[in-house]
Write a protein that holds these residues in place. Structure first.
Motif, mmCIF file in Angstrom:
data_model
loop_
_atom_site.group_PDB
_atom_site.id
_atom_site.type_symbol
_atom_site.label_atom_id
_atom_site.label_comp_id
_atom_site.label_asym_id
_atom_site.label_seq_id
_atom_site.Cartn_x
_atom_site.Cartn_y
_atom_site.Cartn_z
ATOM 1 N N MET A 227 0.803 -1.224 0.000
ATOM 2 C CA MET A 227 0.000 0.000 0.000
ATOM 3 C C MET A 227 0.839 1.279 0.000
ATOM 4 O O MET A 227 0.287 2.367 -0.043
ATOM 5 N N PHE A 228 2.147 1.152 0.058
ATOM 6 C CA PHE A 228 2.993 2.344 0.128
ATOM 7 C C PHE A 228 4.330 2.053 -0.542
ATOM 8 O O PHE A 228 4.682 0.892 -0.789
ATOM 9 N N SER A 229 5.063 3.113 -0.827
ATOM 10 C CA SER A 229 6.397 2.981 -1.399
ATOM 11 C C SER A 229 7.410 2.827 -0.278
ATOM 12 O O SER A 229 7.539 3.713 0.584
ATOM 13 N N ILE A 230 8.114 1.728 -0.258
ATOM 14 C CA ILE A 230 9.091 1.489 0.807
ATOM 15 C C ILE A 230 10.189 2.553 0.772
ATOM 16 O O ILE A 230 10.566 3.102 1.821
ATOM 17 N N SER A 231 10.694 2.858 -0.417
ATOM 18 C CA SER A 231 11.780 3.840 -0.506
ATOM 19 C C SER A 231 11.314 5.221 -0.053
ATOM 20 O O SER A 231 12.077 5.964 0.581
ATOM 21 N N HIS A 232 10.062 5.578 -0.356
ATOM 22 C CA HIS A 232 9.541 6.893 0.038
ATOM 23 C C HIS A 232 9.324 6.966 1.550
ATOM 24 O O HIS A 232 9.699 7.949 2.185
ATOM 25 N N VAL A 233 8.742 5.921 2.131
ATOM 26 C CA VAL A 233 8.445 5.939 3.567
ATOM 27 C C VAL A 233 9.721 5.877 4.388
ATOM 28 O O VAL A 233 9.903 6.627 5.349
ATOM 29 N N THR A 234 10.623 4.987 4.040
ATOM 30 C CA THR A 234 11.864 4.874 4.816
ATOM 31 C C THR A 234 12.756 6.086 4.609
ATOM 32 O O THR A 234 13.506 6.474 5.518
ATOM 33 N N LYS A 238 14.572 9.631 8.699
ATOM 34 C CA LYS A 238 16.027 9.648 8.640
ATOM 35 C C LYS A 238 16.672 8.922 9.818
ATOM 36 O O LYS A 238 17.846 8.562 9.748
ATOM 37 N N GLY A 239 15.920 8.700 10.901
ATOM 38 C CA GLY A 239 16.511 8.062 12.063
ATOM 39 C C GLY A 239 16.644 6.558 11.956
ATOM 40 O O GLY A 239 17.231 5.924 12.838
ATOM 41 N N LEU A 240 16.117 5.965 10.893
ATOM 42 C CA LEU A 240 16.172 4.516 10.749
ATOM 43 C C LEU A 240 17.581 4.070 10.398
ATOM 44 O O LEU A 240 18.294 4.746 9.655
ATOM 45 N N VAL A 244 17.557 -1.146 7.519
ATOM 46 C CA VAL A 244 16.113 -1.361 7.539
ATOM 47 C C VAL A 244 15.508 -1.224 6.133
ATOM 48 O O VAL A 244 14.787 -2.122 5.676
ATOM 49 N N PRO A 245 15.764 -0.122 5.406
ATOM 50 C CA PRO A 245 15.217 -0.052 4.035
ATOM 51 C C PRO A 245 15.722 -1.179 3.138
ATOM 52 O O PRO A 245 14.964 -1.717 2.329
ATOM 53 N N GLU A 246 17.004 -1.537 3.270
ATOM 54 C CA GLU A 246 17.557 -2.613 2.442
ATOM 55 C C GLU A 246 16.876 -3.940 2.745
ATOM 56 O O GLU A 246 16.585 -4.722 1.834
ATOM 57 N N LEU A 247 16.614 -4.199 4.035
ATOM 58 C CA LEU A 247 15.957 -5.450 4.417
ATOM 59 C C LEU A 247 14.526 -5.485 3.889
ATOM 60 O O LEU A 247 14.068 -6.515 3.374
ATOM 61 N N GLN A 272 13.931 3.136 -7.966
ATOM 62 C CA GLN A 272 13.121 2.699 -6.835
ATOM 63 C C GLN A 272 13.280 1.214 -6.542
ATOM 64 O O GLN A 272 12.702 0.713 -5.580
ATOM 65 N N LEU A 273 14.045 0.515 -7.360
ATOM 66 C CA LEU A 273 14.287 -0.904 -7.159
ATOM 67 C C LEU A 273 15.573 -1.097 -6.364
ATOM 68 O O LEU A 273 16.503 -0.276 -6.451
ATOM 69 N N PRO A 274 15.669 -2.175 -5.591
ATOM 70 C CA PRO A 274 16.924 -2.459 -4.910
ATOM 71 C C PRO A 274 17.999 -2.837 -5.918
ATOM 72 O O PRO A 274 17.684 -3.292 -7.030
#
Length: 306
Positions: A227-234, A238-240, A244-247, A272-274
């Motif tokens: 339901m959301f873009s992982i790259s946009h949300v993560t 900035k504190g993550l 976490v985004p890579e996983l 937007q792809l890994p």
């Protein structure tokens, strides 16, 4: 005289028991329910490929046979789910902000995720829910979870017609990249079938796993960017930690969803792809497909017993 009468008569030695293993081998008999070797198992499964296809098609036809709208529910179910997610996540929670072509983005994610979710849920009950068939007929049991994964692939392909219409209605043009749908679906099907075989073995031993799986799959869905873009949300948090985004992006459900979005939606860019996404998708497919098949095969002789 009495000493002679009291002497017991000599006894003849009992005949040696027959060598049953040699007798069975001489007449071509084998142990009932014995697990074949892995190459032999693969050949048996290939010989039943027509049964697998026919069984999957029959299950798909019968799935909505009692409903008045029949096969229309194959399309309506994921569309209704997408509508609910759009209202909750897109409008109320605002996850649509910063995502171009959000409705095609969301609908693609829901359709692709439903394919994985349904394959795993059906695989979990593949043995425990078909004990009559397992006990009555002799066939490689892997045919059941594979046929259920194939059934869900057929359902997805049927639903893809509605997905293409939605893409066109929202201005997404037909492009050569749409051909990437075929390898992406092949890799996802291999992954789904492998996980379905793992869950089929676990579900055959512990049927209660089927009650737990909806909660596991729901958690997995929320971590897969349906339901959301992982790259946009993560990126907005900035504190993550950097891992976490890579996983999240490397988890298999997210990989196959993003590959389909990249193939179908022109505003979903490669950035937007890994990194090495096709290698990751192939690795997950091989790990789950081959590993799941061997894991299932190792318990072949136990299915339907006890």
């Amino acid at each position: 005289m009495s000493q002679v009468l009291d002497t017991p008569p000599p006894t003849t030695p009992a005949p040696a028991p027959p060598d049953l293993s040699a007798l069975a081998a001489r007449h071509g008999l084998a142990v009932s329910g014995a697990r074949p070797s892995l190459p032999q198992y693969v050949r048996q499964l290939w010989a039943r490929r027509h049964f697998i296809g026919a069984f999957a098609t029959a299950k798909l036809t019968a799935q909505y046979s009692q409903a008045k709208l029949g096969q229309v529910w194959q399309v309506m179910t994921p569309l209704l789910n997408a509508a609910v997610y759009y209202f909750i996540f897109g409008m109320l929670l605002g996850t649509s902000h910063g995502v171009q072509d959000y409705i095609p983005f969301l609908v693609t994610g829901v359709f692709v995720w439903t394919f994985t979710q349904s394959s795993i849920m059906a695989g979990t009950r593949a043995i425990s829910g078909n004990l009559g068939l397992v006990r009555a007929l002799h066939f490689p049991r892997a045919a059941l979870p594979i046929s259920f994964a194939l059934q869900q692939l057929q359902q997805l392909l049927f639903s893809m017609a509605a997905l293409f219409v939605i893409l066109l209605c929202f201005g997404i043009p037909v492009a050569a990249s749409w051909l990437l749908v075929l390898p992406a679906l092949f890799l996802q099907f291999t992954f789904n079938a492998g996980v379905a075989m793992v869950m089929a073995r676990m579900g055959a031993k512990t049927p209660d796993i089927a009650q737990l799986m909806p909660f596991v799959l729901r958690t997995w869905m929320y971590a897969s960017g349906v339901m959301f873009s992982i790259s946009h949300v993560t990126g907005s948090h900035k504190g993550l930690p950097s891992w976490v985004p890579e996983l999240l992006q490397a988890n298999p459900a997210a990989v196959y969803i993003d590959l389909m979005r990249f193939a179908l939606i022109d505003s979903f860019h490669a950035s937007q792809l890994p990194p090495h996404v096709w290698a990751i998708a192939t690795g997950w497919a091989l790990l789950a497909g081959v590993g799941g098949f061997i894991y299932f095969w190792k318990a072949e002789e136990t299915y339907g017993r006890g």
